[in-house]
Design an enzyme around this catalytic site. Structure first.
Site, short mmCIF file in Angstrom:
data_model
loop_
_atom_site.label_atom_id
_atom_site.label_comp_id
_atom_site.label_asym_id
_atom_site.label_seq_id
_atom_site.Cartn_x
_atom_site.Cartn_y
_atom_site.Cartn_z
CG LEU A 58 -1.80 1.21 1.43
CD1 LEU A 58 -2.75 1.36 0.26
CD2 LEU A 58 -2.59 1.09 2.73
CG ASP A 59 4.00 3.89 -2.16
OD1 ASP A 59 3.96 4.77 -1.28
OD2 ASP A 59 4.85 3.87 -3.08
CB ALA A 60 -2.59 4.74 -2.16
#
Length: 242
Positions: free
Chosen positions: A129-131
């Site tokens: 998760l890199d949002a």
């Protein structure tokens, strides 16, 4: 539609001279960078640390799901493995191909939670998760219901790795995200880059799994293990979702 996006070329990045290009959102948050003299080099510390965690805990992993494309640093690093990327902003995907040499055709444009929900159960070794949006990590990607869904999509050796931005002490949102995360995953660790002061905003990496998590400190690109505080549990019915 979602952010003002800028692409810059510069001769200096974090004090290091060279020839660099980076993608940045309107809040000055850097989303990715390349060394134009060495395109294979991974410039930023946090993807190097994430890659170490993946390869050290499961060297033979095969399938990876990423929410948040940026310039495609991690996806590009694994050309021969199964990588699916979800990115809500098609302009980010376009710029990654136009300015950052991204060549793969594995990005699905849309909301990462909805896209992951439609994936088969037990199908991924890792979910990253890199949002980010203007307020940080999108809140619908931080709830109990979301983390339970990620657990369903991972295989028995799987793990979730999150790249967050915040303070290592007395950050209510970071503490809440981590506490919610730990409700789903038996084992978790958190890491951050050193800062001059505990109030500094910095990258924080959190990894969770139902298997023990190992790492080698010298391979973590400067990230140090930290302890985060206790926070409230985030659920979909929280007022900010209504």
């Amino acid at each position: 539609m979602f952010n003002e996006i800028a692409v810059y070329d510069t001769n200096q990045l974090y004090g290091e001279m060279g020839k660099y290009r980076f993608l940045q959102f309107s809040d000055d948050a850097m989303q990715g960078a390349i060394d134009l003299k060495d395109l294979s080099r991974i410039v930023l510390e946090y993807p190097r640390a994430i890659i170490h965690l993946m390869e050290y805990n499961n060297p033979s992993f095969e399938n990876l799901f990423i929410i948040g494309h940026g310039i495609g640093t991690i996806a590009s690093h694994y050309p021969d493995r199964g990588v699916t990327v979800a990115e809500i902003d098609e302009k980010v995907v376009e710029l990654s191909k136009l300015f950052f040499k991204y060549r793969k055709d594995n990005v699905i444009v849309g909301d990462g939670r909805q896209i992951l929900m439609n994936e088969e159960s037990n199908s991924y070794d890792y979910i990253i998760l890199d949002a980010f949006n203007k307020k940080g990590t999108p809140l619908h990607l931080t709830t109990t219901e979301f983390f339970e869904m990620t657990r369903e999509k991972l295989n028995s050796r799987g793990a979730v790795i999150m790249n967050l931005m915040g303070k290592i002490k007395n950050d209510k949102l970071i503490d809440a995200i981590h506490s919610t995360f730990r409700e789903t995953y038996v084992y978790s660790k958190a890491f951050s880059l050193p800062g001059a002061d505990e109030s500094d905003i910095r990258n924080i990496i959190v990894i969770g799994s139902n298997r023990t998590i190992e790492f080698q400190a010298r391979e973590m690109a400067g990230f140090l293990e930290i302890e985060l505080g206790q926070g409230h549990i985030i659920v979909d019915s929280d007022p900010q979702f209504l």
